[in-house]
Design an enzyme around this catalytic site. Structure first.
Site, PDB file in Angstrom:
ATOM      1  N   GLU A 195      72.765   7.568  25.212  1.00  0.00           N
ATOM      2  CA  GLU A 195      73.037   7.855  23.787  1.00  0.00           C
ATOM      3  C   GLU A 195      73.893   9.119  23.686  1.00  0.00           C
ATOM      4  O   GLU A 195      73.976   9.893  24.647  1.00  0.00           O
ATOM      5  CB  GLU A 195      71.713   8.052  23.043  1.00  0.00           C
ATOM      6  CG  GLU A 195      70.968   9.293  23.508  1.00  0.00           C
ATOM      7  CD  GLU A 195      69.479   9.280  23.184  1.00  0.00           C
ATOM      8  OE1 GLU A 195      68.865   8.196  23.183  1.00  0.00           O
ATOM      9  OE2 GLU A 195      68.952  10.377  22.949  1.00  0.00           O
TER      10      GLU A 195
ATOM     11  N   LYS B 142      75.267  12.834  22.972  1.00  0.00           N
ATOM     12  CA  LYS B 142      74.681  14.173  22.959  1.00  0.00           C
ATOM     13  C   LYS B 142      75.310  14.914  21.782  1.00  0.00           C
ATOM     14  O   LYS B 142      76.516  15.188  21.773  1.00  0.00           O
ATOM     15  CB  LYS B 142      74.973  14.894  24.275  1.00  0.00           C
ATOM     16  CG  LYS B 142      74.351  16.277  24.362  1.00  0.00           C
ATOM     17  CD  LYS B 142      74.561  16.870  25.755  1.00  0.00           C
ATOM     18  CE  LYS B 142      73.817  18.179  25.929  1.00  0.00           C
ATOM     19  NZ  LYS B 142      74.105  19.185  24.914  1.00  0.00           N
TER      20      LYS B 142
ATOM     21  N   ASP C 237      76.157  17.798  19.118  1.00  0.00           N
ATOM     22  CA  ASP C 237      76.368  19.235  19.220  1.00  0.00           C
ATOM     23  C   ASP C 237      75.987  19.899  17.902  1.00  0.00           C
ATOM     24  O   ASP C 237      76.806  20.048  17.001  1.00  0.00           O
ATOM     25  CB  ASP C 237      77.846  19.490  19.548  1.00  0.00           C
ATOM     26  CG  ASP C 237      78.050  20.877  20.132  1.00  0.00           C
ATOM     27  OD1 ASP C 237      77.037  21.552  20.401  1.00  0.00           O
ATOM     28  OD2 ASP C 237      79.201  21.267  20.311  1.00  0.00           O
TER      29      ASP C 237
ATOM     30  N   TYR D 275      66.235  12.139  18.185  1.00  0.00           N
ATOM     31  CA  TYR D 275      66.420  11.385  19.420  1.00  0.00           C
ATOM     32  C   TYR D 275      65.269  11.469  20.413  1.00  0.00           C
ATOM     33  O   TYR D 275      65.402  11.047  21.542  1.00  0.00           O
ATOM     34  CB  TYR D 275      67.704  11.836  20.119  1.00  0.00           C
ATOM     35  CG  TYR D 275      67.866  13.339  20.165  1.00  0.00           C
ATOM     36  CD1 TYR D 275      66.982  14.124  20.898  1.00  0.00           C
ATOM     37  CD2 TYR D 275      68.891  13.967  19.463  1.00  0.00           C
ATOM     38  CE1 TYR D 275      67.100  15.489  20.932  1.00  0.00           C
ATOM     39  CE2 TYR D 275      69.016  15.350  19.485  1.00  0.00           C
ATOM     40  CZ  TYR D 275      68.122  16.106  20.222  1.00  0.00           C
ATOM     41  OH  TYR D 275      68.233  17.467  20.258  1.00  0.00           O
TER      42      TYR D 275
ATOM     43  N   LYS E 208      78.244  15.844  30.553  1.00  0.00           N
ATOM     44  CA  LYS E 208      79.073  16.641  29.645  1.00  0.00           C
ATOM     45  C   LYS E 208      80.531  16.209  29.686  1.00  0.00           C
ATOM     46  O   LYS E 208      81.107  16.038  30.756  1.00  0.00           O
ATOM     47  CB  LYS E 208      78.983  18.118  30.053  1.00  0.00           C
ATOM     48  CG  LYS E 208      77.576  18.685  29.967  1.00  0.00           C
ATOM     49  CD  LYS E 208      77.273  19.217  28.597  1.00  0.00           C
ATOM     50  CE  LYS E 208      77.804  20.628  28.484  1.00  0.00           C
ATOM     51  NZ  LYS E 208      77.334  21.292  27.265  1.00  0.00           N
TER      52      LYS E 208
ATOM     53  N   CYS F  66     103.802  40.338  -0.635  1.00  0.00           N
ATOM     54  CA  CYS F  66     103.852  38.885  -0.498  1.00  0.00           C
ATOM     55  C   CYS F  66     105.100  38.448   0.265  1.00  0.00           C
ATOM     56  O   CYS F  66     106.208  38.841  -0.091  1.00  0.00           O
ATOM     57  CB  CYS F  66     103.849  38.250  -1.886  1.00  0.00           C
ATOM     58  SG  CYS F  66     104.069  36.472  -1.835  1.00  0.00           S
TER      59      CYS F  66
ATOM     60  N   CYS G 134     107.418  36.559  -2.456  1.00  0.00           N
ATOM     61  CA  CYS G 134     108.025  37.188  -3.635  1.00  0.00           C
ATOM     62  C   CYS G 134     108.015  38.710  -3.550  1.00  0.00           C
ATOM     63  O   CYS G 134     108.510  39.374  -4.460  1.00  0.00           O
ATOM     64  CB  CYS G 134     107.302  36.744  -4.900  1.00  0.00           C
ATOM     65  SG  CYS G 134     105.655  37.447  -5.022  1.00  0.00           S
TER      66      CYS G 134
ATOM     67  N   CYS H 225      98.426  37.382  -3.461  1.00  0.00           N
ATOM     68  CA  CYS H 225      99.572  37.691  -4.297  1.00  0.00           C
ATOM     69  C   CYS H 225      99.187  37.204  -5.679  1.00  0.00           C
ATOM     70  O   CYS H 225      98.903  36.024  -5.864  1.00  0.00           O
ATOM     71  CB  CYS H 225     100.786  36.933  -3.782  1.00  0.00           C
ATOM     72  SG  CYS H 225     102.144  36.950  -4.960  1.00  0.00           S
TER      73      CYS H 225
ATOM     74  N   CYS I  35     105.316  33.992  -8.454  1.00  0.00           N
ATOM     75  CA  CYS I  35     105.535  33.808  -7.021  1.00  0.00           C
ATOM     76  C   CYS I  35     105.923  32.349  -6.776  1.00  0.00           C
ATOM     77  O   CYS I  35     105.194  31.439  -7.159  1.00  0.00           O
ATOM     78  CB  CYS I  35     104.264  34.162  -6.265  1.00  0.00           C
ATOM     79  SG  CYS I  35     104.394  33.844  -4.507  1.00  0.00           S
TER      80      CYS I  35
HETATM   81  S1  IVH Z   1      66.788  14.932  24.667  1.00  0.00           S
HETATM   82  C1  IVH Z   1      63.016  16.584  26.581  1.00  0.00           C
HETATM   83  N1  IVH Z   1      68.826  13.766  23.506  1.00  0.00           N
HETATM   84  O1  IVH Z   1      71.049  19.055  23.909  1.00  0.00           O
HETATM   85  C2  IVH Z   1      64.288  15.976  26.083  1.00  0.00           C
HETATM   86  N2  IVH Z   1      68.790  16.141  23.603  1.00  0.00           N
HETATM   87  O2  IVH Z   1      71.769  20.765  26.105  1.00  0.00           O
HETATM   88  C3  IVH Z   1      65.037  16.888  25.257  1.00  0.00           C
HETATM   89  N3  IVH Z   1      70.722  17.207  22.482  1.00  0.00           N
HETATM   90  O3  IVH Z   1      68.043  20.838  23.975  1.00  0.00           O
HETATM   91  C4  IVH Z   1      66.338  16.577  24.774  1.00  0.00           C
HETATM   92  N4  IVH Z   1      71.687  15.337  21.828  1.00  0.00           N
HETATM   93  O4  IVH Z   1      69.019  20.140  21.652  1.00  0.00           O
HETATM   94  C5  IVH Z   1      68.257  14.931  23.867  1.00  0.00           C
HETATM   95  N5  IVH Z   1      70.546  12.599  22.449  1.00  0.00           N
HETATM   96  C6  IVH Z   1      69.982  13.759  22.812  1.00  0.00           C
HETATM   97  C7  IVH Z   1      70.567  14.996  22.503  1.00  0.00           C
HETATM   98  C8  IVH Z   1      69.957  16.179  22.922  1.00  0.00           C
HETATM   99  C9  IVH Z   1      71.756  16.660  21.821  1.00  0.00           C
HETATM  100  C10 IVH Z   1      70.534  18.663  22.668  1.00  0.00           C
HETATM  101  C11 IVH Z   1      69.104  19.145  22.648  1.00  0.00           C
HETATM  102  C12 IVH Z   1      68.903  19.764  24.016  1.00  0.00           C
HETATM  103  C13 IVH Z   1      70.295  20.149  24.372  1.00  0.00           C
HETATM  104  C14 IVH Z   1      70.460  20.367  25.841  1.00  0.00           C
END
Ligand code: IVH
Length: 699
Positions: A133, A135, A137, A246, A342, A436, A439, A454, A459
């Site tokens: 799934e 990740k 941010d 998640y 990553k 400015c 102008c 300005c 202007c």
């Molecule tokens: S699972 C024990 N699933 O990424 C399992 N974390 O860099 C804990 N994060 O601390 C995390 N998407 O805050 C999980 N699909 C995802 C995630 C995810 C983002 C974050 C989470 C974690 C951090 C680690």
């Protein structure tokens, strides 16, 4: 949670509710809540809104009104109860039921192959299913639901202790306040996830901040985590945060309940939660039996990472079976059954070559860094906004610096920091202009603002925007002279400034496409009409900073001729209702400038009304002077806007709600909570429409 049939029914239910009050209050309230929860889900979870903003506001308002009438029917999980009153105190520290661990990282196929081998050793089997799934941010959170109701929301903190931010979490409309967990025998559950912000919402939010003279937030991640810790929940609500959940870290069942079979694997658990209305990654989850397929998917997904509305910085691969997860266990830092893959960082270094200064629509000066072309995440970046002077000083940027540039998906690129260690002494200070660039008039900066501006009405860069604002519907309302035509006329040298509207050389338009005799006549008439507009529209149309429609009305009421303001000081403006020091200073600055006075002079010569309606006589002396009005319910004898104008023409004013300041409440049909409140207060005169007409006529 919603089948296609449900969706159809709820959509029709919304339409029906918008038309009339149906059924008993209890029924209607239940239906309204169902529709609002559905609309929130469509908007925030599905990213596919069904109701328009005004329809949404319509059903929301109905629910609010009905609940005000029937306070006994208000429940904690009503959508109206998301909105908190007042400010939060500091956020108390709370401990997580289970520590919030981090994830181990992988960066390539080899890392993943190694991780898979270790998994098979620990699980003592080659038969492992992996769930993959995105990740996300954002900012990590933990939610607890007791008996199906959200009872606590906490930040990650140090993983063991976090901050209780429940009030703020309740503002996030993707997060259900309640769910049918008890139906599955789930008494308590702790769900982990991420608070995220839509890339588009983030960009729009930053634009708005910059327009208001504030510093922009660095990136969606910072915006999400910063917002969670804001003390004003209404501000949190405004930011339109979203969430993705998640991970289930803990749950208990009701006595005698059997564990639902879904709670055997990660995949089925998140599917179940999704079906109960939770925003899980269910639609973006994949299950694979072989690490090679996982790797293939990771590569493929990285290529379309920008397709998601949120920022993702990788994928997370989890062993699907919970019993197997338990067997594998965790280190003190991360679970052994999950790993992050990553994506390549979208940062790069470049050289800051120069800074250009651009004039925006509102006169704000934006510094833009010119950098040596650098390739980040599929695009070549050559200029990066620095937003305002404070950003330059805070980051300590210099021309010649090597800078770290980040570009997160669709988010506009920004400079993270200079690499000070690479300086060779030839770097130069970035000098912010005092005048400015378009102008040359002197720039100004209000004490609480980040932007230099300005404020010369002439202007050239700002002129087009000024003219567009002046002719707009809520200002002088010159129909037929919309934004496109203003720009066209400007480019063709037909229209150069606001007074120029009244001095157009019509012969230049002859033969031009889209400008037949009829449309020219119409336009001429609209321009002629605008000369008679009331003073408040002119004041609003002049585009004075911080002067919106309401303030423009207040100002118009305070003088008989706009030129009286030339002698007013900030203190005098600040005595007016709703005019604070910020507005007062801005108004004084505006009227002090000779070029602005010249515009007003030219408008006068063109015959534009500079006086308030009661020529020479202040509206403050009008027959309804000092009296306040409010209209409620469906009016059948006149339009609300016309009635409000009648009041204002006679010196009265319109209030936004029932309070001790209200003198008259005019009630139409089906008047609701406002009428009740006015009756309760006992100080408000309640008028029927006829009584109102008599009063105005008599006055
Ligand atoms: S699972 C024990 N699933 O990424 C399992 N974390 O860099 C804990 N994060 O601390 C995390 N998407 O805050 C999980 N699909 C995802 C995630 C995810 C983002 C974050 C989470 C974690 C951090 C680690």
């Amino acid at each position: 949670m919603y089948t296609a049939l449900d969706e159809k029914r709820l959509y029709e239910q919304a339409k029906h509710l918008l038309k009339q009050d149906a059924g008993t209050a209890g029924d209607t309230i239940a239906q309204l809540r169902e529709v609002i929860n559905y609309a929130d889900w469509k908007y925030y979870v599905q990213n596919d809104p069904t109701l328009s903003d005004s329809e949404y506001d319509g059903v929301y308002k109905q629910l609010k009104n009905l609940e005000e009438k029937h306070p006994e029917l208000v429940t904690e999980d009503s959508p109206t109860q998301r909105v908190a009153k007042g400010l939060s105190e500091r956020f108390p520290t709370v401990s997580h039921l289970v520590p919030m661990l981090s994830l181990d990282n992988t960066y390539n196929a080899d890392d993943l192959t190694d991780w898979d081998r270790r998994c098979r050793e620990l699980a003592e089997t080659d038969d492992i299913e992996y769930c993959v799934e995105p990740k996300y941010d954002g900012a990590g959170i933990s939610l607890i639901y007791d008996d199906g109701a959200l009872s606590r929301g906490a930040t990650r903190g140090d993983g063991v202790m976090g901050e209780d931010v429940t009030t703020n979490i309740r503002q996030i409309r993707a997060i259900p306040l309640s769910a049918a967990l008890l139906k599955y025998g789930i008494k308590q559950i702790e769900i982990r996830g991420e608070i995220v912000i839509h890339k588009k919402v983030f960009d729009a939010f930053n634009k708005q901040r910059v327009a208001e003279g504030l510093s922009p937030l660095a990136n969606p991640r910072n915006a999400a985590s910063g917002t969670l810790r804001i003390l004003d929940p209404t501000e949190v609500r405004k930011r339109g945060l979203n969430s993705i959940l998640y991970h289930v870290s803990n749950y208990t069942l009701t006595e005698g309940a059997e564990r639902p079979k879904e709670l055997g694997t990660h995949y089925d658990t998140l599917k179940l939660l999704y079906s109960l209305g939770f925003p899980t990654p269910a639609p973006d989850m994949k299950v694979f039996k072989h690490v090679d397929d996982v790797i293939k998917y990771c590569h493929e997904f990285e290529g379309r990472r920008d397709d998601l509305p949120f920022e993702v910085d990788g994928l997370v691969i989890k062993v699907n079976d919970f019993a197997m997860q338990d067997k594998m266990g965790s280190t003190s830092h991360h679970p052994r059954w999950a790993v992050a893959y990553k994506f390549k960082a979208r940062q790069a270094t470049s050289k800051l070559v120069d800074v250009e200064f651009q004039v925006g629509r509102t006169g704000a000066i934006t510094p833009v860094a010119k950098i040596e072309p650098v390739h980040i995440g599929g695009v070549t970046v050559t200029s990066v906004s620095l937003f305002n002077e404070d950003v330059i000083r805070e980051k300590d940027l210099h021309i010649g610096d090597t800078v770290l540039v980040e570009r997160a998906g669709d988010v506009i690129p920004y400079i993270v920091k200079p690499l000070a260690e690479l300086r060779d002494g030839n770097e130069r200070e970035i000098k912010f202009p005092t005048h400015c660039p378009a102008c040359e008039s002197q720039l100004e900066r209000q004490p609480e603002e980040a932007a230099w501006r300005c404020i010369n009405i002439n202007c050239p860069v700002q002129l087009v925007e000024h003219i567009i604002h002046y002719v707009s519907k809520d200002a002088m309302d010159i129909r037929g002279l919309g934004a496109a035509n203003v720009q066209k006329f400007y480019d063709l040298d037909i229209l150069k400034d606001i007074p120029g509207i009244y001095d157009i050389d019509w012969s230049k338009l002859k033969g031009m496409e889209g400008f037949g005799e009829k449309s020219i006549t119409n336009l001429q008439q609209a321009i002629e009409q605008s000369k008679k507009q009331p003073l408040n529209r002119l004041i609003f149309g002049l585009g004075i900073r911080f002067v919106g429609e309401t303030t423009a009305k207040t100002l118009a009421n305070a003088a008989s001729d706009i030129r009286e303001f030339y002698t007013w000081d900030a203190g005098r403006f600040a005595t007016l209702e709703d005019v604070g020091p910020k507005v007062a200073t801005s108004v004084v600055d505006f009227f002090a400038r000779q070029e602005n006075r010249d515009v007003i002079q030219k408008l006068d010569e063109a015959g534009v009304n500079l006086l308030n309606e009661h020529k020479g006589q202040s509206a403050a002396d009008g027959e309804l002077a000092g009296k306040t009005f409010l209209f409620t319910g469906t009016l059948s004898h006149f339009k609300r806007s016309d009635a409000e104008k009648m009041v204002e023409d006679k010196g009265g004013s319109i209030l936004g709600g029932v309070s001790a300041k209200l003198n008259y409440l005019v009630v139409g049909e089906d008047a609701g909570s406002k009428l009740d409140k006015a009756k309760k207060l006992g100080t408000v005169n309640i008028l029927t429409e006829q009584e109102f007409l008599k009063l105005v006529d008599g006055a």
